[in-house]
Design a protein around this motif. Structure first.
Motif, short mmCIF file in Angstrom:
data_model
loop_
_atom_site.label_atom_id
_atom_site.label_comp_id
_atom_site.label_asym_id
_atom_site.label_seq_id
_atom_site.Cartn_x
_atom_site.Cartn_y
_atom_site.Cartn_z
N UNK A 119 8.22 1.92 2.66
CA UNK A 119 8.99 2.41 3.81
C UNK A 119 8.78 3.91 3.95
N UNK A 120 8.61 4.34 5.17
CA UNK A 120 8.38 5.76 5.42
C UNK A 120 9.10 6.17 6.70
N UNK A 160 8.38 8.84 13.19
CA UNK A 160 7.80 7.53 12.90
C UNK A 160 8.60 6.87 11.79
N UNK A 161 8.95 5.61 12.03
CA UNK A 161 9.66 4.80 11.04
C UNK A 161 8.80 3.57 10.77
N UNK A 162 8.33 3.47 9.53
CA UNK A 162 7.34 2.47 9.21
C UNK A 162 7.78 1.63 8.02
N UNK A 217 5.10 -6.23 8.97
CA UNK A 217 5.09 -4.78 9.12
C UNK A 217 5.72 -4.39 10.45
N UNK A 218 6.37 -3.22 10.45
CA UNK A 218 6.94 -2.68 11.67
C UNK A 218 6.65 -1.19 11.73
N UNK A 219 6.22 -0.74 12.90
CA UNK A 219 5.93 0.67 13.12
C UNK A 219 6.61 1.09 14.42
#
Length: 812
Positions: free
Chosen positions: A409-410, A364-366, A334-336
């Motif tokens: 993905x968000x 925010x890119x998640x 995961x990456x935030x």
């Protein structure tokens, strides 16, 4: 613009100078409402202790600082024309013996706001040290997950809390679903000057949420300093100072955290490589004596790599012990990445009117990606003490496997602009605000779960039931859960507030009033949304407080109001990932009755705060909780209530230190689709907490901090697609004790004139023990399903065991 130019020209051609600064007490805490007088003019300090006054230049002038609880300070200045002088005095408290205890700032008490000492925030031990760690010791605040900084307040969930930093609302990532992923709180404690917290019945100037307000003020530095904190869980560095002829105040902080030490103590063997980092800055530029520009910036990057290997959990009772053994394949990555920036301009039109304009952007890119295959065996454990296989599994009740997959993905961009004004007239204060906000969310959800039990794939409960293995089933294999959606959603919000505050006297009694109203209009649009209605809510709120002229120092307060929570993106997205644009705002009516009783015991100051509250909720959006992940039904098909009592006794149990004891009673239930009342996921019936500070009398620099919490068990949740009314068992109670021992090598009262320690303004070494008694606490259940018995077994997810930590705090 012409008014602005007039004030600039006035300052240029008039022979004046400016004195400004922060007035503090002898402990370095800012003092509110200090009178600063010069000839026939004057001003008062704000809630941060800040002041600014214009005086005549090029001659000696006398300025007086006065406050009812402190000795007067008289200072003479001789300042050149146009110069700005920074003067931050420390007032000494009056030493007369009083029959009652004077409280410096009764306005906060009247508002039902708790102020938190920043020294306590830095020193009190906890797996997540910081502001939220202190909140967990309050009666109405609960969280049974030491890996998370999120918290529930009086029956609300994590999404119902407002957080402000310097008057700017801040946000959390959307996809985080466990404390292990969360990393760092937004609030950097080393940059913080003041912390105020309200658990309900708050004023209209605060936003549209149902539960609480955490109001943080980052400090404006007055001198150059560097602080470094190091411990086994990470570290931080903060640098602050003044530049450009003291017009620019700057403070910058960098933090790093690694939860491996905590996660590796759990009952799941893992390869765990987290990287949680963030950088924050707060800049304040004083353009002139009336105009100031502030900038708040934050950048954080959390990278979470998790590879579970095995898990072995024993649970059940002494008579019927059970064990779950799981072998894993796969991993989670995961990456935030979040970035936040806010620019605020504050203009003092005159001594009575102040205006501010704030614009901020949050991005925010998640990414949440995982493929984890779990093969499990659920068995009965041999409990016969005389058996050779004592403690081993002798019979398997469930054997199977479970494959979980996600590619989520968000990307969210939240931008807003806000105008505020404060007008003071006599004893009246009027506050106004207008805000426009645009939310642009682009979300892709791909999640599915396949469950196999003894070779048979389990289909979703809402599909046809088959008679395998006795009769063949020829239908296609269907995942137990399958969520696939792609949303491009835009939400426009327009909100406004107005409120009136006043303090006056009824005879010999002091009285505070506050009446206000909020309004918000919002519209949801998107690629897959055909139509959406514009919705509007109006939220009136009121507070009344009275301090009777009694021999005993008591203050009574009452607050009430309609509180709405217009849906955020998470609340619009249902269990299938589809956005439901017409979800209504959840509504809550607050009734809060409180009493503050200040007294002396053992010739030392104490204070007992008692509050009774009731919240009636309608248009409730039901949700389920998996650790700290909340999934909403995206409907308004429930009603609910929360009622309880909170008590907190704080004071100098040990001379020169502040400690407190908290006790909370709560009942919160909901009624979904008129099926009857059941406990909400946050139904924390009983809370008891102690925060205790002590030191060795003969070695006062050797200090001890103890943090004890007991929470009764909350509902354990229910499996996916299950009716929560069929799963109302509770988790075991949560019991935790954290202790910290520190030695102060150097501080403001203990300085070294030579040697290596000469350069340190502060130096402290400490040792901490988290979960001192090694209690097995559980936060949620993992549900294991068996095709033969048709049962779902709730396997508790245990939290961290005993962990040791070492820390070093330095200030240069």
């Amino acid at each position: 613009m012409s008014l602005f130019l007039f004030f600039i020209s006035h300052c240029v051609f008039t022979q004046t100078a400016t004195i400004k600064g922060i007035v503090k007490d002898d402990k370095g805490k800012p003092i509110y409402d200090v009178n600063i007088s010069y000839e026939n003019s004057g001003t008062t300090t704000n809630q941060n202790g800040e002041y600014s006054i214009i005086v005549t230049s090029d001659k000696k002038v006398t300025v007086t600082f006065s406050h009812i609880s402190f000795n007067d300070l008289i200072k003479t200045f001789d300042i050149s024309n146009g110069k700005v002088v920074n003067f931050s005095p420390r007032l000494k408290p009056k030493t007369e013996e009083l029959e009652v205890v004077d409280i410096e700032n009764r306005r906060k008490d009247a508002e039902g706001v708790v102020e938190i000492n920043m020294q306590d925030v830095r020193e009190i031990p906890g797996a997540n040290s910081g502001v939220e760690n202190i909140l967990m010791t309050f009666a109405g605040v609960n969280n049974s997950n030491e890996l998370s900084t999120q918290y529930n307040v009086r029956g609300g969930n994590f999404d119902e809390n407002l957080v402000y930093v310097n008057g700017i609302e801040v946000y959390r990532p959307f996809l985080v679903r466990s404390g292990q992923q969360e990393g760092l709180s937004f609030v950097n404690s080393e940059m913080t000057q003041n912390v105020s917290f309200s658990a309900g019945g708050f004023q209209a100037k605060f936003g549209d949420k149902l539960s609480s307000v955490l109001d943080i003020t980052y400090r404006t530095p007055q001198e150059f300093a560097t602080r470094v904190n190091l411990n086994l869980l990470g570290g931080s560095a903060t640098i602050e100072g003044k530049l450009f002829d003291n017009k620019l105040s700057a403070i910058v902080g960098v933090r790093y955290r690694d939860n491996s030490l905590l996660v590796n103590s759990k009952d799941t063997e893992t390869n765990y490589k987290p990287k949680f980092t963030d950088a924050q800055s707060f800049l304040s530029y004083q353009v002139n004596e009336r105009f100031k520009v502030d900038f708040l910036g934050n950048f954080s990057f959390n990278e979470y790599n998790y590879t579970p290997i095995t898990r072995r959990t024993k649970f059940g009772t002494i008579a019927n012990p059970l064990e779950l053994t799981v072998f894993y394949n796969g991993q989670e990555k995961d990456k935030y990445l979040t970035a936040f920036g806010a620019l605020k301009g504050t203009y003092l039109v005159n001594d009575d009117l102040q205006m501010s304009l704030t614009t901020s952007t949050y991005n925010t890119q998640e990414a949440e990606h995982y493929d984890i295959l779990a093969s499990y065996n659920l068995g009965e454990v041999d409990s016969n003490l005389g058996s050779e296989n004592f403690g081993e599994v002798e019979f398997s009740e469930g054997i199977g496997s479970q494959l979980n997959h996600a590619r989520n993905n968000l990307d969210a961009l939240i931008s807003n602009v806000q105008l505020k004004a404060t007008l003071r007239k006599d004893n009246n204060q009027y506050d106004f605000g207008l805000k426009f906000q645009n939310e642009d969310i682009r979300d892709r959800i791909i999640e599915w779960e396949v469950i196999d039990s003894a070779g048979f794939s389990i289909r979703p409960p809402n599909q046809i039931v088959n008679n395998q293995p006795y009769e063949p089933y020829e239908g296609e294999i269907t995942p137990y859960q399958d969520v696939r959606a792609k949303n491009n959603t835009q939400i426009n919000r327009l909100s406004a507030f107005a409120q009136w505050s006043k303090k006056e006297e009824w005879g010999e009694n002091e009285v505070w009033y506050n009446i206000g109203v909020r309004a918000q209009n919002w519209t949801v649009k998107g690629d897959n949304i055909n139509s959406s209605k514009s919705q509007t809510v109006i939220s009136p709120r009121a507070q009344l407080a009275i301090k009777p002229d009694w021999e005993k120092d008591m203050l009574f307060r009452f607050s009430t109001g309609f509180y709405y929570q217009p849906p955020f993106y998470k609340e619009l997205r249902d269990a299938n990932g589809i956005v439901q644009p017409d979800v209504k705002a959840q509504q809550s009516i607050h009734f809060v009755l409180g009493n503050d009783y200040s007294f002396k015991m053992w010739d030392r100051p104490f204070k007992l705060v008692s509050e009774a509250y009731y919240k009636h909720l309608t248009d409730v959006n039901p949700y389920t909780v998996d650790n700290v992940r909340i999934r909403y039904a995206a409907t308004n098909n429930a009603t609910a209530y929360a009622a309880g009592l909170d008590f907190r006794l704080n004071g100098e149990f040990v001379p020169g230190t502040e400690s407190w004891v908290s006790l909370g009673l709560l009942s919160t239930k909901e009624n979904i689709d008129n099926q009857g009342e059941i406990s909400r996921p946050t139904d924390q019936r009983f809370k008891f907490a102690i925060l205790f500070q002590d030191y060795v009398p003969n070695i006062p620099d050797l200090k001890m901090y103890l943090n004890l919490v007991y929470n009764s068990g909350v509902p354990g949740g229910s499996p996916s697609y299950a009716n929560p009314y069929e799963f109302q068992t509770r988790l075991n109670s949560y019991k935790r004790a954290d202790i910290g021992i520190s030695y102060v090598i150097a501080d403001e009262n203990k300085q070294f004139n030579s040697g290596l320690l000469k350069s340190f303004k502060e130096l402290t070494f400490g040792v901490e023990i988290f979960n001192m008694f090694d209690v097995q606490n559980s936060i949620t259940n993992t549900w294991v399903r068996d095709v033969y018995s048709k049962r779902s077994y709730g396997i508790p997810n245990y939290m961290t065991s005993r962990v040791f930590n070492v820390k070093l705090d330095m200030k240069f």
